[in-house]
Design a protein around this motif. Structure first.
Motif, short mmCIF file in Angstrom:
data_model
loop_
_atom_site.label_atom_id
_atom_site.label_comp_id
_atom_site.label_asym_id
_atom_site.label_seq_id
_atom_site.Cartn_x
_atom_site.Cartn_y
_atom_site.Cartn_z
N LEU A 1 6.34 -54.10 -57.05
CA LEU A 1 6.67 -52.61 -56.96
C LEU A 1 6.58 -52.43 -58.42
N ARG B 1 13.96 -61.60 -59.25
CA ARG B 1 13.60 -60.16 -59.17
C ARG B 1 13.00 -59.70 -57.71
N LEU C 1 13.30 -58.70 -53.81
CA LEU C 1 13.91 -58.33 -52.47
C LEU C 1 13.19 -58.93 -51.34
N GLY D 1 19.13 -59.84 -51.35
CA GLY D 1 18.65 -59.67 -52.85
C GLY D 1 18.98 -58.41 -53.68
N PRO D 2 18.54 -58.34 -55.05
CA PRO D 2 17.81 -59.27 -55.67
C PRO D 2 18.74 -60.42 -55.78
N PHE D 3 18.25 -61.48 -56.67
CA PHE D 3 18.95 -62.89 -56.74
C PHE D 3 18.82 -63.02 -58.45
N GLU D 4 19.80 -63.85 -58.63
CA GLU D 4 20.13 -64.51 -59.88
C GLU D 4 19.06 -65.54 -60.35
N TYR E 1 9.32 -58.17 -51.85
CA TYR E 1 8.91 -57.13 -52.97
C TYR E 1 9.49 -57.68 -54.22
N LEU F 1 10.68 -56.79 -57.95
CA LEU F 1 10.98 -55.59 -58.79
C LEU F 1 10.43 -55.57 -60.14
N PRO F 2 10.00 -54.41 -60.75
CA PRO F 2 9.54 -54.51 -62.22
C PRO F 2 10.70 -55.05 -63.12
N VAL G 1 14.52 -53.05 -65.04
CA VAL G 1 15.10 -52.42 -63.87
C VAL G 1 16.58 -53.03 -63.52
#
Lengths: 128, 239
Positions: free
Chosen positions: B12, B45, B47, B202-205, B233, B235-236, B239
Motif C-alpha cells: 500500500l 507493517r 496486515l 495486525g499490524p504487528f510489532e 498488505y 503498510l507504508p 503511518v
C-alpha cells in the motif's frame, strides 16, 4: 435506497485480530463523509476497501480538504477507478491533503452510466 | 497441493490504490514466512486479511529468536480464526424433546451434514445410530406396542457414544428442554449456517516478531482439507 449518513470506521489493533466488519453499502451517486469523531485525529491512518459487486464500474473520489487544515489541499482530489466486479484498497490517506475544516474526510461515489454500487469497509490503523 | 513458499505482499502507498489481488491459499499445516526482501525491512507493517474455511484453525505469529527483537519475550501470538459452525435445532412435537446438533468443524462443509430420526415401525426395537458419509440416521427405540420410547437424552447419549457421529457433530439439549421427552420421527434434515469467516490480523510489532534473517514467520494450523485464503498488505512507512 440511500447511502449511509457516514462510513463506519473499524479500528485495527496492534498484534491482534479484528473481525471483518459488515459493509457499508453504497447504492446512490453522492458524497459520504467519514466523521471526525471516528478518526481520533488520525485521518492519515485511514485505509478504505471498496468492492464493486458486479453492477457497474465506478469512481471513488477522495475530495481535497480545506486549507487550513489541509495544507496540501492544492494537490487536489484523489480519483480511483474501480472496474465492474473488482475491488481496491485505497490509502493510507494523507490528512494534510484531505481533511476538511470540520475534521471530516469526504468520499464521492460515482457510477459509470448509473447509480454507484459499492461495498465499503473503512479501517483506522493503529499508531506506528 | 502445498502452501506457497512465502506470502505474497501487496504494497500500500500513501494516497495510493492497490487492487485486491489473488489470495494465497494455505491448505497444509506449517510455517509460511513474510520475507524481509518483500517488506523493506519492516515485517511488522503487514496486515493479513484472512479467510478461514473451517474451525478450529489458528494463525500463529512466531516470536522472534533474535537478540534485536527486544520484545520477543512476550512470546508467540496465537490467533484463532474460526469459521461459523453449522447447526440444527430440532422442533419436534411434544415437550422437552429437542436437541441442538452442531458441526464439529466450522465452515460450509457442516451444511452437508444431515440428521434423521427413523421410526422402525416394529416392536421392541433398540436405539441405534448409523452414519453414512455425512448422514446421521438415528433408528429410534420402540416398546412392546411399537410406540417410540427414545428420549432426547437417549439420543444425545447415543450420538456421543458413536465414534463416527461424534466426529461430525456435538449435541446439546435445546434451551429450556430437559431431554426427558420422547422424540418423534424426523425426516432427514441438514444442518445450516456454516460459513467461512474473515478477519484482519495486525499490524504487528517488529520488535517482537522480526526474526534474525528479517523475516516474520507465520504458522498455520488447519483442519484437514480446509485452510485459509490470505491477502497480505504492507503498510507504508510513516503511518
Amino acid at each position: 435506497m440511500a447511502n449511509p449518513a457516514k462510513l463506519t470506521v473499524t479500528d485495527l489493533t496492534l498484534d491482534a485480530a479484528t473481525a471483518r466488519p459488515a459493509v457499508d453499502t453504497i447504492d446512490t451517486n453522492g458524497t459520504v463523509p467519514i466523521a471526525a469523531a471516528d478518526l481520533a485525529g488520525a485521518s492519515g491512518r485511514l485505509v478504505i476497501e471498496v468492492v464493486e459487486p458486479d453492477t457497474r464500474a465506478l469512481t471513488v473520489t477522495v475530495l481535497a480538504g480545506d486549507n487550513p487544515p489541509a495544507v496540501r489541499a492544492g494537490v487536489g482530489n484523489l480519483s480511483v477507478a474501480i472496474a465492474k466486479n473488482s475491488g481496491k484498497m485505497i490509502g493510507p490517506l494523507e490528512a494534510a491533503r484531505f481533511m476538511q475544516n470540520d475534521g471530516t474526510i469526504q468520499l464521492t461515489f460515482t457510477g459509470t452510466g448509473g447509480a454507484a454500487a459499492a461495498q465499503v469497509r473503512t479501517y483506522l490503523l493503529p499508531k506506528a | 497441493m502445498a502452501n506457497p513458499e512465502t506470502l505474497t505482499i501487496h504494497e500500500l502507498e500513501i494516497n495510493g490504490e492497490q487492487a485486491l489481488g489473488t489470495a494465497d491459499v494455505i491448505d497444509t499445516d506449517g510455517t509460511v514466512p513474510v520475507k524481509a526482501a518483500d517488506t523493506n525491512g519492516l515485517p511488522g507493517r503487514v496486515l493479513l486479511d484472512v479467510l478461514s474455511k473451517s474451525s478450529p484453525q489458528t494463525v500463529t505469529i512466531k516470536a522472534s529468536t533474535a537478540d534485536h527483537a527486544v520484545r520477543r519475550s512476550l512470546g508467540d501470538l496465537v490467533i484463532s480464526v474460526d469459521a461459523t459452525q453449522a447447526e440444527l435445532e430440532t422442533e419436534l412435537v411434544g415437550d422437552d424433546n429437542d436437541l441442538v446438533f452442531t458441526a464439529v468443524n466450522g465452515g460450509t462443509g457442516g451444511n452437508s451434514i444431515t440428521v434423521a430420526y427413523v421410526d422402525p415401525n416394529g416392536n421392541d426395537q433398540e436405539l441405534g445410530v448409523v452414519v453414512t458419509g455425512s448422514d446421521i440416521v438415528v433408528n429410534l427405540a420402540t416398546g412392546p406396542t411399537g410406540a417410540i420410547t427414545s428420549t432426547a437424552n437417549d439420543i444425545l447419549a447415543a450420538i456421543e457414544d458413536d465414534e463416527d457421529a461424534s466426529a461430525l457433530v456435538t449435541v446439546a439439549l435445546a434451551d429450556d428442554n430437559t431431554g426427558e421427552g420422547v422424540v418423534t420421527a424426523m425426516a432427514e434434515t441438514a444442518l445450516s449456517g456454516g460459513a467461512s469467516v474473515r478477519a484482519i490480523l495486525g499490524p504487528f510489532e517488529s520488535a517482537r516478531f522480526e526474526q534474525e534473517d528479517g523475516d516474520m514467520d507465520i504458522d498455520f494450523d488447519i483442519v484437514a482439507g480446509q485452510g485459509f485464503e490470505v491477502h497480505a498488505y504492507l503498510l507504508p512507512k510513516g503511518v
